[in-house]
Scaffold this active site. Structure first.
Site, PDB file in Angstrom:
ATOM      1  N   LYS A  13      -5.393  11.945  27.865  1.00 52.77           N
ATOM      2  CA  LYS A  13      -5.349  10.598  27.293  1.00 52.77           C
ATOM      3  C   LYS A  13      -4.054   9.883  27.665  1.00 52.77           C
ATOM      4  CE  LYS A  13      -5.491  11.972  22.975  1.00 52.77           C
ATOM      5  NZ  LYS A  13      -5.562  13.440  22.980  1.00 52.77           N
ATOM      6  N   ARG A  88      -7.348   9.170  14.431  1.00 49.70           N
ATOM      7  CA  ARG A  88      -7.620  10.598  14.551  1.00 49.70           C
ATOM      8  C   ARG A  88      -8.487  11.105  13.417  1.00 49.70           C
ATOM      9  NH1 ARG A  88      -3.043  12.196  17.766  1.00 49.70           N
ATOM     10  NH2 ARG A  88      -3.039  14.395  18.337  1.00 49.70           N
ATOM     11  N   ARG A 127       1.692  22.613  31.249  1.00 51.29           N
ATOM     12  CA  ARG A 127       2.619  21.552  30.830  1.00 51.29           C
ATOM     13  C   ARG A 127       3.929  22.178  30.345  1.00 51.29           C
ATOM     14  NH1 ARG A 127       0.115  17.137  26.849  1.00 51.29           N
ATOM     15  NH2 ARG A 127       0.916  18.209  25.017  1.00 51.29           N
ATOM     16  N   ARG A 139       7.980  20.577  23.693  1.00 53.68           N
ATOM     17  CA  ARG A 139       7.648  20.062  22.374  1.00 53.68           C
ATOM     18  C   ARG A 139       7.530  21.209  21.382  1.00 53.68           C
ATOM     19  NH1 ARG A 139       2.592  16.045  23.019  1.00 53.68           N
ATOM     20  NH2 ARG A 139       2.022  17.156  21.118  1.00 53.68           N
ATOM     21  N   ARG A 150      -3.903  22.556  16.372  1.00 54.11           N
ATOM     22  CA  ARG A 150      -4.205  21.185  16.805  1.00 54.11           C
ATOM     23  C   ARG A 150      -5.670  21.075  17.247  1.00 54.11           C
ATOM     24  NH1 ARG A 150       0.481  21.100  20.792  1.00 54.11           N
ATOM     25  NH2 ARG A 150      -0.394  19.244  21.772  1.00 54.11           N
TER      26      ARG A 150
HETATM   27  P1  ADP Z   1      -1.589  15.871  21.302  1.00 54.27           P
HETATM   28  O1  ADP Z   1      -2.628  14.871  21.626  1.00 54.27           O
HETATM   29  O2  ADP Z   1      -1.088  16.595  22.525  1.00 54.27           O
HETATM   30  O3  ADP Z   1      -1.966  16.834  20.210  1.00 54.27           O
HETATM   31  P2  ADP Z   1       0.146  13.792  20.129  1.00 54.27           P
HETATM   32  O4  ADP Z   1       1.421  13.486  20.781  1.00 54.27           O
HETATM   33  O5  ADP Z   1      -0.940  12.780  20.185  1.00 54.27           O
HETATM   34  O6  ADP Z   1      -0.306  15.170  20.748  1.00 54.27           O
HETATM   35  O7  ADP Z   1       0.377  14.153  18.580  1.00 54.27           O
HETATM   36  C1  ADP Z   1       1.297  15.122  18.177  1.00 54.27           C
HETATM   37  C2  ADP Z   1       1.227  15.312  16.654  1.00 54.27           C
HETATM   38  O8  ADP Z   1       1.575  14.101  15.994  1.00 54.27           O
HETATM   39  C3  ADP Z   1      -0.138  15.675  16.075  1.00 54.27           C
HETATM   40  O9  ADP Z   1      -0.418  17.065  16.185  1.00 54.27           O
HETATM   41  C4  ADP Z   1       0.021  15.202  14.635  1.00 54.27           C
HETATM   42  O10 ADP Z   1       0.799  16.097  13.877  1.00 54.27           O
HETATM   43  C5  ADP Z   1       0.821  13.927  14.792  1.00 54.27           C
HETATM   44  N1  ADP Z   1      -0.054  12.739  14.951  1.00 54.27           N
HETATM   45  C6  ADP Z   1      -0.143  11.931  16.049  1.00 54.27           C
HETATM   46  N2  ADP Z   1      -1.034  10.955  15.860  1.00 54.27           N
HETATM   47  C7  ADP Z   1      -1.547  11.140  14.608  1.00 54.27           C
HETATM   48  C8  ADP Z   1      -2.525  10.477  13.833  1.00 54.27           C
HETATM   49  N3  ADP Z   1      -3.182   9.392  14.300  1.00 54.27           N
HETATM   50  N4  ADP Z   1      -2.798  10.959  12.593  1.00 54.27           N
HETATM   51  C9  ADP Z   1      -2.167  12.025  12.106  1.00 54.27           C
HETATM   52  N5  ADP Z   1      -1.232  12.702  12.786  1.00 54.27           N
HETATM   53  C10 ADP Z   1      -0.920  12.284  14.031  1.00 54.27           C
END
Ligand code: ADP
Length: 194
Positions: A13, A88, A127, A139, A150
């Site tokens: 994404k 999400r 990654r 990270r 996740r």
């Molecule tokens: P990835 O898609 O690789 O899991 P992101 O960078 O999108 O990583 O998100 C990392 C973390 O940030 C998530 O695992 C969550 O804890 C938090 N997060 C990000 N976006 C949201 C969201 N829309 N709602 C709740 N938590 C979020």
């Protein structure tokens, strides 16, 4: 152009969203990046989010809804935006819809990148290896345990969004296992029609 990307962690994404920012001159809004910035800056939100993020859980809907509703009002979003990692959960999708409606904004496309889980685990391992090789910082949630969490969170809370947006007649599903350039071409084709 207002676009949402759906797909599990590691689906590509972020990569695809970044390419579109150049093409359309609209910002990529990654809630993950915004939350990580808040953690680094040590803000109240960052302090509340850090532990759950590290463990691979989802931050509360209230927090992310607030962040995004403010962010999409900013001047650089006037021509549109690409949401990456938001919504999400179904309640987040409902909050976004209300928010956009209140500002007379419409969604142009919801694009889901479909990938298989085996491949995701390999992508994340790559990654991590690439980040280490480049001397970067991995990270804190890119470890096997948090990654598994996740994926579970995705399956339980985010995957239902496909049905939600399909019901709204807005969902387009693309093969995220294809080459990155092929995926970009498919996305362009979808957006030309939108
Ligand atoms: P990835 O898609 O690789 O899991 P992101 O960078 O999108 O990583 O998100 C990392 C973390 O940030 C998530 O695992 C969550 O804890 C938090 N997060 C990000 N976006 C949201 C969201 N829309 N709602 C709740 N938590 C979020």
């Amino acid at each position: 152009m207002r676009i949402i990307f759906l797909g599990p962690p590691g689906a590509g994404k972020g990569t695809q969203a970044k390419r579109l920012t150049d093409k359309y001159g609209i910002p990529q809004l990654s809630t993950g990046d915004m939350l990580r910035a808040a953690v680094t800056a040590g803000t109240d939100i960052g302090k509340r989010a850090k532990e759950v993020m590290d463990a691979g859980g989802l931050v509360s809907d209230d927090i992310v809804n607030q962040i995004v509703s403010e962010r999409i009002q900013e001047a650089d979003c006037s021509k549109g935006f690409i949401l990456d990692g938001y919504p999400r959960t179904v309640p987040q999708a409902r909050a976004l819809a209300e928010n956009m409606k209140a500002s007379n904004l419409v969604l142009d496309a919801v694009i889901e990148l479909k990938v298989d889980e085996e491949a995701l685990i390999r992508r994340i391992e790559n990654r991590v290896a690439e980040t280490i090789a480049a001397g970067g910082t991995v990270r804190s949630d890119d470890n096997p345990e948090s990654f598994r969490k996740r994926l579970t969170e995705y399956r339980e809370k985010t995957a239902p969004l496909s049905e939600y947006y399909a019901g709204e007649g807005q969902l387009v599903v693309l093969d995220g296992m294809a080459e990155m350039d092929t995926v970009s071409e498919e996305i362009s084709r979808v957006l030309e029609k939108a």
